[in-house]
Design a protein around this motif. Structure first.
Motif, PDB file in Angstrom:
ATOM      1  N   ASN A  92     -12.616  10.631  -6.880  1.00  0.00           N
ATOM      2  CA  ASN A  92     -11.843  10.464  -5.631  1.00  0.00           C
ATOM      3  C   ASN A  92     -11.126   9.008  -5.768  1.00  0.00           C
ATOM      4  N   GLY A  93     -11.299   8.477  -7.135  1.00  0.00           N
ATOM      5  CA  GLY A  93     -10.415   7.411  -7.293  1.00  0.00           C
ATOM      6  C   GLY A  93     -11.207   6.289  -6.502  1.00  0.00           C
ATOM      7  N   TYR A  94     -10.365   5.415  -5.620  1.00  0.00           N
ATOM      8  CA  TYR A  94     -11.136   4.283  -5.283  1.00  0.00           C
ATOM      9  C   TYR A  94     -11.715   4.835  -3.698  1.00  0.00           C
ATOM     10  N   SER A 121     -15.180  -0.595 -18.107  1.00  0.00           N
ATOM     11  CA  SER A 121     -16.276  -0.606 -16.956  1.00  0.00           C
ATOM     12  C   SER A 121     -16.502   0.695 -16.347  1.00  0.00           C
ATOM     13  N   GLY A 122     -15.213   1.523 -16.180  1.00  0.00           N
ATOM     14  CA  GLY A 122     -15.246   2.852 -15.510  1.00  0.00           C
ATOM     15  C   GLY A 122     -15.140   2.402 -13.987  1.00  0.00           C
ATOM     16  N   ARG A 123     -14.991   1.235 -13.648  1.00  0.00           N
ATOM     17  CA  ARG A 123     -14.964   0.850 -12.362  1.00  0.00           C
ATOM     18  C   ARG A 123     -13.244   0.632 -11.594  1.00  0.00           C
ATOM     19  N   MET A 124     -12.476   0.601 -12.653  1.00  0.00           N
ATOM     20  CA  MET A 124     -11.067   0.432 -12.185  1.00  0.00           C
ATOM     21  C   MET A 124     -10.320   1.412 -13.074  1.00  0.00           C
ATOM     22  N   GLY A 125      -9.154   1.811 -12.417  1.00  0.00           N
ATOM     23  CA  GLY A 125      -8.331   2.832 -13.172  1.00  0.00           C
ATOM     24  C   GLY A 125      -7.068   3.169 -12.139  1.00  0.00           C
ATOM     25  N   GLU A 126      -6.494   4.407 -12.497  1.00  0.00           N
ATOM     26  CA  GLU A 126      -5.275   4.618 -11.581  1.00  0.00           C
ATOM     27  C   GLU A 126      -5.552   5.563 -10.613  1.00  0.00           C
ATOM     28  N   ASP A 127      -5.259   5.183  -9.362  1.00  0.00           N
ATOM     29  CA  ASP A 127      -5.312   5.967  -8.316  1.00  0.00           C
ATOM     30  C   ASP A 127      -4.127   6.133  -7.147  1.00  0.00           C
ATOM     31  N   PRO A 128      -2.973   6.718  -7.657  1.00  0.00           N
ATOM     32  CA  PRO A 128      -1.955   6.542  -6.719  1.00  0.00           C
ATOM     33  C   PRO A 128      -2.022   7.421  -5.555  1.00  0.00           C
ATOM     34  N   THR A 129      -1.404   6.965  -4.448  1.00  0.00           N
ATOM     35  CA  THR A 129      -1.699   7.633  -3.276  1.00  0.00           C
ATOM     36  C   THR A 129      -0.391   8.632  -2.869  1.00  0.00           C
ATOM     37  N   PHE A 162       0.631  -1.269   0.155  1.00  0.00           N
ATOM     38  CA  PHE A 162       0.096   0.240   0.030  1.00  0.00           C
ATOM     39  C   PHE A 162       0.877   1.218  -0.010  1.00  0.00           C
ATOM     40  N   THR A 163       1.934   1.445  -0.480  1.00  0.00           N
ATOM     41  CA  THR A 163       2.767   2.592  -0.544  1.00  0.00           C
ATOM     42  C   THR A 163       2.366   3.550  -1.682  1.00  0.00           C
ATOM     43  N   ASN A 164       1.584   2.791  -2.646  1.00  0.00           N
ATOM     44  CA  ASN A 164       1.164   3.637  -3.746  1.00  0.00           C
ATOM     45  C   ASN A 164      -0.146   3.267  -4.261  1.00  0.00           C
ATOM     46  N   CYS A 165      -1.014   2.648  -3.414  1.00  0.00           N
ATOM     47  CA  CYS A 165      -2.472   2.235  -3.584  1.00  0.00           C
ATOM     48  C   CYS A 165      -3.325   2.260  -2.569  1.00  0.00           C
ATOM     49  N   VAL A 166      -4.493   2.357  -2.816  1.00  0.00           N
ATOM     50  CA  VAL A 166      -5.352   2.483  -1.731  1.00  0.00           C
ATOM     51  C   VAL A 166      -5.906   1.356  -1.178  1.00  0.00           C
ATOM     52  N   CYS A 167      -5.691   1.500   0.361  1.00  0.00           N
ATOM     53  CA  CYS A 167      -6.138   0.304   1.274  1.00  0.00           C
ATOM     54  C   CYS A 167      -7.573   0.340   1.569  1.00  0.00           C
ATOM     55  N   GLY A 168      -8.330  -0.573   1.353  1.00  0.00           N
ATOM     56  CA  GLY A 168      -9.848  -0.592   1.585  1.00  0.00           C
ATOM     57  C   GLY A 168     -10.187  -1.088   2.813  1.00  0.00           C
TER      58      GLY A 168
END
Ligand code: NAD
Ligand code: UD1
Length: 385
Positions: A351-353, A202-210, A43-49
């Motif tokens: 807001n990305g994820y 689908s528009g459900r996934m994409g790029e969301d860097p933190t 999770f250094t560069n992605c969203v933790c859900g």
């Protein structure tokens, strides 16, 4: 996509950095091709859900209806990595996990060398301990440096790299060559990506860097959505059709299918080690990208010309013939589709994820929808539009 890939004998794929941008789109493609995926990320560069799960991979589960096994794990934590690896019977590894911000790598070189090199060495050692010797490595066209000729093929010299991030990729490629010489039972493919952009349709996934981003497409998106007033274009005096820099933009889902094709190749033949370019073969200027984005999304992206960015190269695009001939893969999606899919993701997930909309963003979005209408391509889930 490309020439249909026969289902190889590999069953379970271990994906490092699997919650990141390219990783998550590739996981989707792998699951759809019938593979079982074990993904790790720190999770250094992605969203933790919720509950420590990866937000991007939750969307993969939603789209595919299949379960992804995910572990939060830092590749620098070798005991944990070894423990996870041992729990599964893994046939092949795709190694995406790395830090990738060029600017940051110049300020924090030790962090980049430690994360990218030690992380890779830990992974290779754990693989070896478990007799798993099949590897796809995420490399980059950046290792070619300033091209001697275009389009650039895999025979072009490598190593003339001007930044620390790029050097970590070059050093790993060299390390893998040395490993292969010493232990020829390894079967390794380095995939040299050109400029990945876009999102799942689908528009459900994409790029969301933190972390802060520097690549062009998220900047264009930020201007189009009203978060930034204009795009700064770095240099309009290059020897290119309109004076702006030329790159080979490739749709992230084409890149993802390239991994599935490369894995089939690994399963079918013992290559020892081989590198393939993954690009479209088409050079696109910054202004061409901006104009295409404006056209398909019906937005305005004002530009401001600035001097050249330090370290930038004039033109870079791939000769991807080798991947076509040997992997049966070609990139298929157009520049229009890259822009359309990126925008669909952005507009549906401002807001990305991260689910919640601030009032500020919601108001800007409403204004965009009112002045430009919705994107011509409405979002669909699971597919076809
Ligand atoms: P990304 O940052 O979205 O994905 C990388 C993932 O790795 C992130 O989710 C991050 O949290 C994770 N990670 C980093 N260090 C880790 C560690 N020590 N342990 C566990 N997880 C760790 O980046 P991306 O764009 O998806 O890139 C994937 C790979 O492709 C990277 O190796 C990158 O260098 C390479 N690449 C990317 C591009 C590009 O433009 N996006 C171009 C060429 C090559
Ligand atoms: C970047 C990375 C490189 C990585 C590659 C692939 C740098 C220096 N290099 O290269 O290591 O392998 O991505 O993803 O970051 N541009 C603008 N305005 C902007 C941003 C970019 O005009 O705000 C221009 C650039 O000058 C360039 C083009 O857009 O001509 C693409 O830039 P970018 O997305 O940053 O990618 P690269 O420079 O190709």
């Amino acid at each position: 996509m490309g020439i249909p890939v026969k289902m190889p004998p590999f069953k379970t794929v271990f994906v490092t950095g699997g919650a990141g941008y390219i990783g998550s789109h590739t996981v989707l493609e792998l699951v759809e091709a019938g593979y079982e995926v074990i993904a790790v990320d720190n999770f250094t560069n992605c969203v933790c859900g919720t509950e420590g799960q990866a937000a991007s991979l939750k969307r993969v589960e939603e789209i595919t209806g299949k379960k992804i096994t995910f572990y939060q794990c830092d590749l620098l934590d070798k005991p944990r990595l070894a423990e996870i690896f041992k729990k599964h019977k893994i046939d092949c590894v795709i190694h995406f996990a790395a830090m990738k911000a060029v600017g940051e790598s110049m300020i924090l070189p030790l962090l980049y060398y430690k994360n990218n090199l030690i992380g890779t060495i830990n992974l290779l050692e754990v693989m070896k301990e478990n007799n798993c010797l099949q590897l796809l490595f995420s490399s980059s066209c950046t290792i070619y440096g300033n091209p001697d000729h275009l389009p650039i093929n895999e025979k072009h010299s490598i190593g003339n790299v001007t930044n620390v991030y790029g050097r970590t990729k070059y050093i790993i490629e060299e390390m893998l060559v040395d490993l292969s010489k010493a232990e020829p039972e390894w079967n390794i493919i380095s995939l040299r990506y050109f400029n990945p952009v876009g999102a799942h349709h689908s528009g459900r996934m994409g790029e969301d860097p933190t972390k802060a981003f520097t690549n062009i497409m998220p900047y264009i998106g930020s201007v189009a959505i009203g978060r930034k007033p204009y795009l700064t274009v770095f240099g309009d005096d290059y020897n290119t059709p309109d004076g702006t820099g030329v790159r080979d933009y490739i749709h992230v889902m084409d890149l993802a299918s390239g991994h599935v094709a490369a894995m089939a190749k690994l399963a079918a033949s013992h290559l020892k080690i081989k590198a393939y370019n993954l690009g479209t073969g088409r050079g696109v200027t910054v202004l061409e990208l901006v104009r295409t984005f404006e056209k398909v999304t019906k937005t305005k992206v004002p530009v401001q010309m600035l001097p050249r960015r330090e370290g930038d190269i004039e033109s870079m695009f791939a000769d991807a013939t080798l991947a076509c001939e040997e992997l049966g893969w070609t990139a298929e999606r157009s520049l229009e589709t890259m822009c359309e899919d990126y925008w669909r993701w952005q507009i549906a997930n401002p807001n990305g994820y991260r689910e919640t909309d601030t009032a500020d963003v919601a108001a800007k979005l409403a204004a965009i929808k009112e002045s430009h209408g919705e994107c011509s391509c409405q979002s669909t889930v699971n597919g076809v539009h």
